[in-house]
Design an enzyme around this catalytic site. Structure first.
Site, short mmCIF file in Angstrom:
data_model
loop_
_atom_site.label_atom_id
_atom_site.label_comp_id
_atom_site.label_asym_id
_atom_site.label_seq_id
_atom_site.Cartn_x
_atom_site.Cartn_y
_atom_site.Cartn_z
N LEU A 63 0.86 -1.19 0.00
CA LEU A 63 0.00 0.00 0.00
C LEU A 63 0.90 1.24 0.00
O LEU A 63 2.11 1.12 0.13
CB LEU A 63 -0.90 -0.05 1.25
CG LEU A 63 -1.85 -1.26 1.28
CD1 LEU A 63 -2.50 -1.43 2.64
CD2 LEU A 63 -2.92 -1.13 0.20
N PRO A 64 0.32 2.42 -0.16
CA PRO A 64 1.18 3.61 -0.28
C PRO A 64 2.12 3.81 0.92
O PRO A 64 3.31 4.03 0.74
CB PRO A 64 0.18 4.76 -0.42
CG PRO A 64 -1.02 4.12 -1.05
CD PRO A 64 -1.10 2.74 -0.45
N LYS A 166 15.38 0.38 2.69
CA LYS A 166 14.65 0.75 1.46
C LYS A 166 14.61 2.28 1.27
O LYS A 166 14.91 2.79 0.19
CB LYS A 166 13.23 0.18 1.51
CG LYS A 166 12.26 0.75 0.49
CD LYS A 166 12.59 0.38 -0.92
CE LYS A 166 11.82 1.26 -1.89
NZ LYS A 166 12.09 0.97 -3.27
#
Ligand code: NDP
Length: 290
Positions: A63-64, A166
């Site tokens: 998801l965002p 990330k």
């Protein structure tokens, strides 16, 4: 094994397609038509409602942001079963994911953060690199599932480590895109042909993924596809800046990159691609790329 896949966006849709070839996959998406299309085209099962996903052995979310993930966790928490594994592939916030992991652990549900890199082309071709935060045991459970969508699966450390590395690696990319665009524009303003400037850059010490793969299509061919929303990239760099703040670190280049990307987002809006920051650099100089 029963999988539930939540979030059929640019990345999730193809990832769930690969998984549906090997597992029983139930898909859920906020816009239900996408889940119905996935089921029709790729043999997954479209959940009647979100609650149906709680019956799975493994939950996958992409998801965002961690905020949307937490909303889904909140909604499903009462019905999750002990022994379920939750894999969150969102590029999320490591501090939020640690708290999420604790809430899930209280229900006997394991959590790993497993954000991905490799763009939509990597999701389409199942060649993503996936960095995982979690215990060794949970990584061992998640790895064979993630391998269906990715080529390189790396155990980065405990919960949160995947999300942290990330956003840090995306910040490296953001700074590289920005400085490369600035210098290419300067070369152009100096009268050097852009193709020549790129050829020299790519044969020399300024070479990067930005100069080799991301910028030529946009700057030379004038094609500006939407592959990764600037809004997502800005979010990643802001999370990286928050890690710096938390560590009481001195990271001026990261701070500058964050400010530049946030300013670019305000100018370009929610639906812009991240490489469109190059347009802002041209605007800042009263010019255009072509
Ligand atoms: P998209 O914007 O394409 O898709 C987002 C997905 O989240 C859609 O399925 C959307 O549903 C769903 N969603 C949005 N808001 C909510 C909500 N409030 N509740 C439930 N579902 C919601 O994003 P991407 O697939 O591009 O990115 C997903 C994640 O992957 C992000 O964290 C991004 O940073 C990361 N990422 C993206 C890459 C890329 O190249 N695109 C590369 C690597 C990582 P709906 O269909 O209804 O809008």
């Amino acid at each position: 094994m029963k999988l539930a896949f939540i979030g059929l966006g640019a990345m999730g849709f193809p990832m769930a397609r690969h998984l549906a070839k090997q597992h029983e996959v139930t898909v859920w998406n906020r816009t239900a038509e996408k889940a119905e299309r996935h089921a029709r085209e790729h043999g997954s099962h479209a959940a009647r409602d979100l609650a149906e996903c709680a019956a799975a052995d493994v939950m996958l979310t992409i998801l965002p942001t961690s905020r949307e993930v937490d909303q889904i966790v909140d909604a499903l928490l009462p019905s999750l079963r002990r022994g379920t594994l939750w894999i969150d592939a969102t590029s999320g916030d490591p501090n939020v994911s640690r708290e999420t992991a604790k809430r899930l652990a209280a229900k006997g549900v394991a959590f790993v953060d497993a954000p991905v890199t490799g763009a939509t082309v990597g999701a389409e071709n199942a060649t993503l690199t996936i960095m995982v935060g979690g215990s060794a045991d949970d990584f061992a459970r998640a790895e064979p599932i993630l391998r269906v969508c990715g080529k390189t699966i790396i155990h980065a450390g405990p919960v949160g480590a995947g999300h942290a590395i990330k956003v840090l690696t995306n910040s490296i990319m953001g700074a590289t895109v920005w400085i490369t665009s600035e210098c290419l524009l300067l070369a152009k303003q100096f009268g050097i042909d852009l193709k020549t400037a790129l050829a020299v850059t790519n044969a020399g010490s300024g070479r990067s993924n930005a100069s080799e793969n991301l910028l030529p299509m946009r700057l030379i061919e004038g094609k500006w596809p939407l592959v990764f929303k600037l809004a997502h990239h800005d979010k990643d760099i802001r999370i990286a800046a928050s890690i710096s703040h938390q560590q009481h670190a001195s990271t001026p280049m990261l701070a500058l990159t964050q400010h530049l990307f946030t300013a670019a987002l305000h100018q370009l809006g929610d639906q812009a691609d991240y490489i469109e920051v190059a347009r802002i650099i041209a605007l800042m100089n009263g010019t255009q790329w072509s």
